[in-house]
Design a protein around this motif. Structure first.
Motif, PDB file in Angstrom:
ATOM      1  N   SER A  12       0.846  -1.188   0.000  1.00  0.00           N
ATOM      2  CA  SER A  12       0.000   0.000   0.000  1.00  0.00           C
ATOM      3  C   SER A  12       0.882   1.238   0.000  1.00  0.00           C
ATOM      4  N   LEU A  13       0.665   2.155  -0.976  1.00  0.00           N
ATOM      5  CA  LEU A  13       1.379   3.427  -1.048  1.00  0.00           C
ATOM      6  C   LEU A  13       0.397   4.559  -0.796  1.00  0.00           C
ATOM      7  N   PRO A  14       0.762   5.479   0.057  1.00  0.00           N
ATOM      8  CA  PRO A  14      -0.159   6.587   0.332  1.00  0.00           C
ATOM      9  C   PRO A  14      -0.338   7.454  -0.905  1.00  0.00           C
ATOM     10  N   ALA A  15      -1.574   7.813  -1.210  1.00  0.00           N
ATOM     11  CA  ALA A  15      -1.863   8.664  -2.356  1.00  0.00           C
ATOM     12  C   ALA A  15      -1.503  10.109  -2.031  1.00  0.00           C
ATOM     13  N   ALA A  16      -1.160  10.835  -3.084  1.00  0.00           N
ATOM     14  CA  ALA A  16      -0.798  12.242  -2.906  1.00  0.00           C
ATOM     15  C   ALA A  16      -2.018  13.030  -2.457  1.00  0.00           C
ATOM     16  N   LYS A  17      -1.820  13.816  -1.449  1.00  0.00           N
ATOM     17  CA  LYS A  17      -2.908  14.615  -0.914  1.00  0.00           C
ATOM     18  C   LYS A  17      -2.937  15.974  -1.613  1.00  0.00           C
ATOM     19  N   THR A  18      -4.088  16.384  -2.080  1.00  0.00           N
ATOM     20  CA  THR A  18      -4.273  17.664  -2.741  1.00  0.00           C
ATOM     21  C   THR A  18      -4.998  18.611  -1.800  1.00  0.00           C
ATOM     22  N   LYS A  19      -4.431  19.787  -1.617  1.00  0.00           N
ATOM     23  CA  LYS A  19      -5.067  20.753  -0.744  1.00  0.00           C
ATOM     24  C   LYS A  19      -6.367  21.242  -1.364  1.00  0.00           C
ATOM     25  N   PRO A  20      -7.383  21.422  -0.580  1.00  0.00           N
ATOM     26  CA  PRO A  20      -8.629  21.976  -1.133  1.00  0.00           C
ATOM     27  C   PRO A  20      -8.411  23.399  -1.637  1.00  0.00           C
ATOM     28  N   LEU A  21      -9.328  23.823  -2.503  1.00  0.00           N
ATOM     29  CA  LEU A  21      -9.193  25.146  -3.123  1.00  0.00           C
ATOM     30  C   LEU A  21      -9.198  26.254  -2.094  1.00  0.00           C
ATOM     31  N   ALA A  22     -10.020  26.126  -1.093  1.00  0.00           N
ATOM     32  CA  ALA A  22     -10.092  27.167  -0.069  1.00  0.00           C
ATOM     33  C   ALA A  22      -8.765  27.315   0.671  1.00  0.00           C
ATOM     34  N   ALA A  23      -8.094  26.181   0.945  1.00  0.00           N
ATOM     35  CA  ALA A  23      -6.817  26.238   1.656  1.00  0.00           C
ATOM     36  C   ALA A  23      -5.734  26.901   0.805  1.00  0.00           C
ATOM     37  N   ARG A  24      -5.835  26.758  -0.524  1.00  0.00           N
ATOM     38  CA  ARG A  24      -4.850  27.390  -1.393  1.00  0.00           C
ATOM     39  C   ARG A  24      -5.135  28.867  -1.596  1.00  0.00           C
ATOM     40  N   LEU A  25      -6.398  29.255  -1.500  1.00  0.00           N
ATOM     41  CA  LEU A  25      -6.750  30.654  -1.719  1.00  0.00           C
ATOM     42  C   LEU A  25      -6.482  31.523  -0.497  1.00  0.00           C
ATOM     43  N   VAL A  26      -6.461  30.926   0.676  1.00  0.00           N
ATOM     44  CA  VAL A  26      -6.260  31.714   1.892  1.00  0.00           C
ATOM     45  C   VAL A  26      -4.901  32.419   1.903  1.00  0.00           C
ATOM     46  N   PRO A  27      -3.769  31.717   1.623  1.00  0.00           N
ATOM     47  CA  PRO A  27      -2.486  32.447   1.599  1.00  0.00           C
ATOM     48  C   PRO A  27      -2.445  33.531   0.534  1.00  0.00           C
ATOM     49  N   PHE A  28      -3.055  33.253  -0.622  1.00  0.00           N
ATOM     50  CA  PHE A  28      -3.087  34.266  -1.681  1.00  0.00           C
ATOM     51  C   PHE A  28      -3.878  35.496  -1.241  1.00  0.00           C
ATOM     52  N   GLY A  29      -5.020  35.245  -0.589  1.00  0.00           N
ATOM     53  CA  GLY A  29      -5.826  36.365  -0.103  1.00  0.00           C
ATOM     54  C   GLY A  29      -5.102  37.182   0.949  1.00  0.00           C
ATOM     55  N   LYS A  30      -4.379  36.495   1.845  1.00  0.00           N
ATOM     56  CA  LYS A  30      -3.611  37.219   2.851  1.00  0.00           C
ATOM     57  C   LYS A  30      -2.522  38.071   2.209  1.00  0.00           C
ATOM     58  N   SER A  31      -1.849  37.522   1.193  1.00  0.00           N
ATOM     59  CA  SER A  31      -0.802  38.281   0.511  1.00  0.00           C
ATOM     60  C   SER A  31      -1.364  39.528  -0.162  1.00  0.00           C
ATOM     61  N   VAL A  32      -2.541  39.375  -0.798  1.00  0.00           N
ATOM     62  CA  VAL A  32      -3.164  40.528  -1.457  1.00  0.00           C
ATOM     63  C   VAL A  32      -3.537  41.594  -0.437  1.00  0.00           C
ATOM     64  N   LEU A  33      -4.103  41.177   0.689  1.00  0.00           N
ATOM     65  CA  LEU A  33      -4.491  42.139   1.717  1.00  0.00           C
ATOM     66  C   LEU A  33      -3.285  42.854   2.309  1.00  0.00           C
ATOM     67  N   VAL A  34      -2.217  42.102   2.554  1.00  0.00           N
ATOM     68  CA  VAL A  34      -1.021  42.700   3.141  1.00  0.00           C
ATOM     69  C   VAL A  34      -0.409  43.745   2.206  1.00  0.00           C
ATOM     70  N   ASN A  35      -0.444  43.493   0.913  1.00  0.00           N
ATOM     71  CA  ASN A  35       0.157  44.411  -0.045  1.00  0.00           C
ATOM     72  C   ASN A  35      -0.799  45.495  -0.528  1.00  0.00           C
ATOM     73  N   LEU A  36      -2.102  45.304  -0.359  1.00  0.00           N
ATOM     74  CA  LEU A  36      -3.076  46.246  -0.893  1.00  0.00           C
ATOM     75  C   LEU A  36      -3.631  47.199   0.156  1.00  0.00           C
ATOM     76  N   ILE A  37      -3.871  46.698   1.364  1.00  0.00           N
ATOM     77  CA  ILE A  37      -4.497  47.531   2.388  1.00  0.00           C
ATOM     78  C   ILE A  37      -3.635  48.727   2.782  1.00  0.00           C
ATOM     79  N   PRO A  38      -2.317  48.571   3.059  1.00  0.00           N
ATOM     80  CA  PRO A  38      -1.527  49.741   3.465  1.00  0.00           C
ATOM     81  C   PRO A  38      -1.531  50.896   2.459  1.00  0.00           C
ATOM     82  N   PRO A  39      -1.298  50.647   1.139  1.00  0.00           N
ATOM     83  CA  PRO A  39      -1.356  51.795   0.223  1.00  0.00           C
ATOM     84  C   PRO A  39      -2.746  52.405   0.111  1.00  0.00           C
ATOM     85  N   LEU A  40      -3.809  51.599   0.223  1.00  0.00           N
ATOM     86  CA  LEU A  40      -5.159  52.157   0.171  1.00  0.00           C
ATOM     87  C   LEU A  40      -5.417  53.069   1.367  1.00  0.00           C
ATOM     88  N   ILE A  41      -4.971  52.645   2.531  1.00  0.00           N
ATOM     89  CA  ILE A  41      -5.131  53.493   3.721  1.00  0.00           C
ATOM     90  C   ILE A  41      -4.327  54.778   3.569  1.00  0.00           C
TER      91      ILE A  41
END
Length: 300
Positions: free
Chosen positions: A25-54
């Motif tokens: 038995s070989l463990p199958a590759a685990k794929t992160k759900p879409l929501a888990a992949r979008l969270v870091p991207f969303g955080k990066s956008v907020l970190v880079n976008l919110i300060p200049p907007l303020i």
């Protein structure tokens, strides 16, 4: 003896060759759900976008308060929106040869910048390679380059108008002569900093001058070259706006001068915002190309 049976979606069945097939038995590759992949991207956008907007919001608020009142010579942001709304929401309107949106004027200026900057990039890299590779060329040309690069861009405009007798090639020449110096200097520095090991490899492989230029010199000096190109494209954009104020036409520089003569301060401020945004995009575009070409080694 029966074969073992594996159950579950998280395992894979593999039969090994042999007298009796063994199933592992070989463990199958685990794929992160879409929501888990979008969270870091969303955080990066907020970190880079919110300060200049303020920051922009605070600047607009301070501007509104400081320019509010009959004694102020500058229009407030709300007044700019009222007087120049058409330039902001519809940059590509066309009501005649001169009554056009700022988007079209920006494109005209960008066309001139593209021609002049492209010529400066090609000639600058070639001259920088010569200066960086040859000691005698560096001693003869470097002092001349250092003197000429200190001449302001607009000081070249009368000579270019006299030589070309047309505002279009004159403006292109001003861009070229303004942008070429940082390209030459940074390319020369990059060529002089090529590791000696690379030169030894070129000698072992018996590369000719053309092969050495494309296979050794340009890849090794690419981070320095793109640093010069980033500086050059910024200077090009500065030069074309200033040159168009004097040469006329439909570029954004002439629009600012015409708006000043007509006392349209709101139009001038909107045009300055357009110029700043386009200059920022040009810098980021050259930086992105340099990052791709040099695989992340270009100077940021």
């Amino acid at each position: 003896m029966g074969q073992p049976v594996l159950k579950g979606a998280s395992a894979a069945v593999v039969a090994l060759p042999g007298p009796a097939s063994e199933v592992v038995s070989l463990p199958a590759a685990k794929t992160k759900p879409l929501a888990a992949r979008l969270v870091p991207f969303g955080k990066s956008v907020l970190v880079n976008l919110i300060p200049p907007l303020i920051t922009v919001a605070l600047i607009l608020l301070f501007w509104q308060l400081a320019a509010h009142g009959p004694q102020s010579a500058l229009p407030t942001p709300t007044k700019i929106w009222e007087e120049a709304k058409d330039l902001i929401v519809e940059p590509f309107f066309w009501n005649g040869s001169q009554d056009i949106g700022l988007g079209w004027r920006i494109l005209v200026s960008l066309q001139r910048v593209a021609i002049g900057f492209s010529l400066a990039a090609v000639v600058g890299v070639l001259l920088g390679a010569v200066v960086g590779q040859s000691v005698w060329a560096m001693r003869g040309l470097d002092p001349v380059f250092q003197v000429l690069r200190t001449v302001p861009p607009l000081a070249w405009l009368p000579l270019s108008l006299a030589a070309f007798r047309d505002s279009q090639p004159a403006a292109v020449f001003v861009i070229f002569i303004t942008a070429i110096w940082p390209v030459i200097i940074n390319t020369a520095v990059g060529i002089r900093n090529i590791p000696q090991d690379y030169r030894n490899v070129a000698q072992v492989l018996r590369l000719n001058q053309v092969e050495f230029f494309f296979k050794i010199m340009v890849p090794s000096a690419a981070p320095y070259i793109f640093t010069g190109l980033r500086i050059g494209v910024g200077l090009s954009w500065l030069a074309i706006v200033a040159a168009e104020m004097l040469t006329g036409g439909v570029g954004v520089g002439f629009f600012i001068w015409d708006a000043w003569n007509s006392s349209r301060l709101s139009d001038i401020i909107v045009a300055l915002v357009y110029i700043g945004v386009v200059g920022f995009v040009l810098d980021r575009l050259v930086a992105f190309i340099g990052h791709v070409v040099t695989r992340g080694t270009a100077t940021n």
